[in-house]
Write a protein that holds these residues in place. Structure first.
Motif, PDB file in Angstrom:
ATOM      1  N   ALA A   8       0.822  -1.205   0.000  1.00 38.06           N
ATOM      2  CA  ALA A   8       0.000   0.000   0.000  1.00 38.06           C
ATOM      3  C   ALA A   8       0.854   1.251   0.000  1.00 38.06           C
ATOM      4  O   ALA A   8       0.597   2.200  -0.719  1.00 38.06           O
ATOM      5  CB  ALA A   8      -0.915  -0.003   1.211  1.00 38.06           C
ATOM      6  N   ALA A   9       1.899   1.219   0.814  1.00 40.06           N
ATOM      7  CA  ALA A   9       2.720   2.412   0.952  1.00 40.06           C
ATOM      8  C   ALA A   9       3.398   2.763  -0.362  1.00 40.06           C
ATOM      9  O   ALA A   9       3.522   3.930  -0.719  1.00 40.06           O
ATOM     10  CB  ALA A   9       3.763   2.205   2.035  1.00 40.06           C
ATOM     11  N   VAL A  10       3.825   1.757  -1.063  1.00 37.43           N
ATOM     12  CA  VAL A  10       4.495   2.009  -2.337  1.00 37.43           C
ATOM     13  C   VAL A  10       3.526   2.676  -3.292  1.00 37.43           C
ATOM     14  O   VAL A  10       3.858   3.650  -3.969  1.00 37.43           O
ATOM     15  CB  VAL A  10       5.037   0.692  -2.923  1.00 37.43           C
ATOM     16  CG1 VAL A  10       5.629   0.940  -4.306  1.00 37.43           C
ATOM     17  CG2 VAL A  10       6.102   0.104  -2.010  1.00 37.43           C
ATOM     18  N   ALA A  43      17.360  -4.369 -10.177  1.00 35.02           N
ATOM     19  CA  ALA A  43      16.056  -4.209  -9.556  1.00 35.02           C
ATOM     20  C   ALA A  43      15.161  -5.404  -9.877  1.00 35.02           C
ATOM     21  O   ALA A  43      14.117  -5.585  -9.276  1.00 35.02           O
ATOM     22  CB  ALA A  43      15.394  -2.917 -10.038  1.00 35.02           C
ATOM     23  N   ALA A  44      15.575  -6.215 -10.839  1.00 38.60           N
ATOM     24  CA  ALA A  44      14.807  -7.409 -11.156  1.00 38.60           C
ATOM     25  C   ALA A  44      14.954  -8.405 -10.015  1.00 38.60           C
ATOM     26  O   ALA A  44      16.057  -8.674  -9.555  1.00 38.60           O
ATOM     27  CB  ALA A  44      15.296  -8.033 -12.452  1.00 38.60           C
ATOM     28  N   ILE A  53       3.553 -11.335  -7.088  1.00 38.67           N
ATOM     29  CA  ILE A  53       3.614 -10.150  -6.243  1.00 38.67           C
ATOM     30  C   ILE A  53       3.705  -8.938  -7.160  1.00 38.67           C
ATOM     31  O   ILE A  53       4.474  -8.937  -8.123  1.00 38.67           O
ATOM     32  CB  ILE A  53       4.839 -10.222  -5.296  1.00 38.67           C
ATOM     33  CG1 ILE A  53       4.674 -11.400  -4.332  1.00 38.67           C
ATOM     34  CG2 ILE A  53       5.017  -8.915  -4.540  1.00 38.67           C
ATOM     35  CD1 ILE A  53       5.903 -11.680  -3.483  1.00 38.67           C
ATOM     36  N   HIS A  54       2.920  -7.923  -6.844  1.00 39.12           N
ATOM     37  CA  HIS A  54       2.850  -6.763  -7.723  1.00 39.12           C
ATOM     38  C   HIS A  54       4.203  -6.069  -7.853  1.00 39.12           C
ATOM     39  O   HIS A  54       4.973  -6.011  -6.891  1.00 39.12           O
ATOM     40  CB  HIS A  54       1.813  -5.781  -7.179  1.00 39.12           C
ATOM     41  CG  HIS A  54       1.377  -4.773  -8.200  1.00 39.12           C
ATOM     42  ND1 HIS A  54       1.881  -3.511  -8.233  1.00 39.12           N
ATOM     43  CD2 HIS A  54       0.496  -4.867  -9.216  1.00 39.12           C
ATOM     44  CE1 HIS A  54       1.326  -2.847  -9.227  1.00 39.12           C
ATOM     45  NE2 HIS A  54       0.477  -3.648  -9.839  1.00 39.12           N
ATOM     46  N   GLU A  55       4.467  -5.532  -9.031  1.00 43.64           N
ATOM     47  CA  GLU A  55       5.787  -4.936  -9.279  1.00 43.64           C
ATOM     48  C   GLU A  55       6.013  -3.655  -8.478  1.00 43.64           C
ATOM     49  O   GLU A  55       7.135  -3.170  -8.389  1.00 43.64           O
ATOM     50  CB  GLU A  55       5.980  -4.657 -10.777  1.00 43.64           C
ATOM     51  CG  GLU A  55       5.068  -3.618 -11.374  1.00 43.64           C
ATOM     52  CD  GLU A  55       3.789  -4.219 -11.975  1.00 43.64           C
ATOM     53  OE1 GLU A  55       3.100  -3.518 -12.729  1.00 43.64           O
ATOM     54  OE2 GLU A  55       3.476  -5.378 -11.667  1.00 43.64           O
ATOM     55  N   SER A  56       4.954  -3.120  -7.857  1.00 44.58           N
ATOM     56  CA  SER A  56       5.151  -1.932  -7.025  1.00 44.58           C
ATOM     57  C   SER A  56       5.844  -2.284  -5.702  1.00 44.58           C
ATOM     58  O   SER A  56       6.254  -1.385  -4.966  1.00 44.58           O
ATOM     59  CB  SER A  56       3.811  -1.240  -6.752  1.00 44.58           C
ATOM     60  OG  SER A  56       2.938  -2.114  -6.078  1.00 44.58           O
ATOM     61  N   CYS A  57       5.967  -3.543  -5.384  1.00 42.27           N
ATOM     62  CA  CYS A  57       6.742  -3.948  -4.200  1.00 42.27           C
ATOM     63  C   CYS A  57       8.214  -4.019  -4.585  1.00 42.27           C
ATOM     64  O   CYS A  57       8.569  -4.684  -5.561  1.00 42.27           O
ATOM     65  CB  CYS A  57       6.316  -5.334  -3.710  1.00 42.27           C
ATOM     66  SG  CYS A  57       4.644  -5.432  -3.092  1.00 42.27           S
ATOM     67  N   ASN A  58       9.062  -3.362  -3.785  1.00 41.09           N
ATOM     68  CA  ASN A  58      10.491  -3.424  -4.098  1.00 41.09           C
ATOM     69  C   ASN A  58      11.083  -4.762  -3.660  1.00 41.09           C
ATOM     70  O   ASN A  58      10.404  -5.607  -3.072  1.00 41.09           O
ATOM     71  CB  ASN A  58      11.227  -2.214  -3.517  1.00 41.09           C
ATOM     72  CG  ASN A  58      11.201  -2.183  -1.994  1.00 41.09           C
ATOM     73  OD1 ASN A  58      11.173  -3.226  -1.342  1.00 41.09           O
ATOM     74  ND2 ASN A  58      11.217  -0.975  -1.445  1.00 41.09           N
ATOM     75  N   VAL A  59      12.347  -4.944  -3.935  1.00 47.71           N
ATOM     76  CA  VAL A  59      12.989  -6.240  -3.684  1.00 47.71           C
ATOM     77  C   VAL A  59      12.876  -6.654  -2.209  1.00 47.71           C
ATOM     78  O   VAL A  59      12.594  -7.809  -1.887  1.00 47.71           O
ATOM     79  CB  VAL A  59      14.480  -6.177  -4.088  1.00 47.71           C
ATOM     80  CG1 VAL A  59      15.156  -7.503  -3.805  1.00 47.71           C
ATOM     81  CG2 VAL A  59      14.606  -5.827  -5.559  1.00 47.71           C
ATOM     82  N   THR A  60      13.104  -5.686  -1.317  1.00 51.88           N
ATOM     83  CA  THR A  60      13.055  -5.981   0.117  1.00 51.88           C
ATOM     84  C   THR A  60      11.690  -6.536   0.514  1.00 51.88           C
ATOM     85  O   THR A  60      11.580  -7.528   1.237  1.00 51.88           O
ATOM     86  CB  THR A  60      13.327  -4.691   0.921  1.00 51.88           C
ATOM     87  OG1 THR A  60      14.502  -4.073   0.388  1.00 51.88           O
ATOM     88  CG2 THR A  60      13.532  -4.977   2.381  1.00 51.88           C
TER      89      THR A  60
END
Ligand SMILES: *[C@@H]1O[C@H](CO)[C@@H](O)[C@H](O)[C@H]1NC(C)=O
Ligand SMILES: *[C@@H]1O[C@H](CO)[C@@H](O)[C@H](O)[C@H]1NC(C)=O
Ligand SMILES: *[C@@H]1O[C@H](CO)[C@@H](O)[C@H](O)[C@H]1NC(C)=O
Length: 214
Positions: A8-10, A43-44, A53-60
């Protein structure tokens, strides 16, 4: 169609998929040999989540969600195995009137930053003063995500509902209306974490805790 997991935050920050790594340029062939595992500075994401998982989530976030989803599958699979192994003979099944639905999924669920700070891993079951009765259902990623997945219509087929509010009500429902209990979202989560605690986290003992007399 499978669910996409949003951070959500992203989304709120409007970052979207703009996560190109500023250090990508530093990666070169010679750096490969310096690690026992491959590090690509990209970043991949090299994770294999059980659900997209949606791409708006970063790797972490993706790494944590991948583990959380794996644990959800572990939790659900164990609950199912417990029922298949013990059926009506299980003391836990007797009190839970357990029942399991399919593993299909659709639609999306939003996960907030706070979850990443608060949710525990399944290995912590029965630790940190956790009891099934006394602690919130969403203490663990696995129960929280199971709950979310049960609200995805194509998993629950609209059949899983909220009939009971807490552990005592869930037990009461199992006694008085087992058919409803088998379709209660909280009952399914309590059953799953209770058998996980009893069979795996604290074998033969569990950490159900004390049910307060009404
Ligand atoms: C990933 O996203 C979370 C949530 O917005 C943020 O707190 C974290 O710093 C981000 N990590 C990286 C490596 O960008
Ligand atoms: C890392 O990746 C490179 C290039 O893809 C490959 O040649 C190398 O064998 C990999 N090393 C390890 C340790 O996996
Ligand atoms: C999931 O649902 C789709 C569409 O309803 C169906 O084709 C597929 O067989 C289902 N998969 C499972 C594992 O139930």
């Amino acid at each position: 169609m499978l669910p996409k997991i949003f951070a959500a935050a992203v989304l709120a920050h409007g970052l979207g998929a703009a996560v190109a790594s500023p250090i990508a340029g530093r990666a070169d062939a010679s750096s490969d040999t310096a690690f026992t595992h491959n590090v690509t500075y990209s970043a991949a994401v090299d994770v294999n989540p059980a659900f997209p998982i949606h791409e708006s989530c970063n790797v972490t976030l993706q790494r944590q969600l991948t583990r959380a989803l794996d644990e959800t599958v572990t939790l659900a699979a164990h609950a199912k195995e417990h029922i298949l192994r013990w059926g009506g003979e299980s003391p836990l099944c007797k009190s839970w009137a357990g029942h399991w639905r399919g593993s299909n999924a659709t639609q999306e669920t939003v996960i907030c930053d706070l979850s990443f700070a608060k949710r525990r891993w399944l290995d912590a079951t029965c630790g940190l003063r956790y009891t099934v009765v006394g602690s919130p259902l969403n203490t663990f990623w696995a129960t929280d995500l199971l709950h979310r997945l049960l609200h995805v219509p194509q998993i629950s087929e609209g059949a899983v509902e909220h009939f009971a509010e807490d552990y005592a009500e869930v037990l009461e429902l199992a006694k008085t209306d087992p058919a409803k209990s088998a379709l209660d979202s909280d009952a399914i989560q309590y059953f799953a974490i209770d058998v996980y605690a009893y069979d795996i986290a604290a074998p033969g003992q569990g950490c159900t805790g004390e049910v307060e007399e009404a």
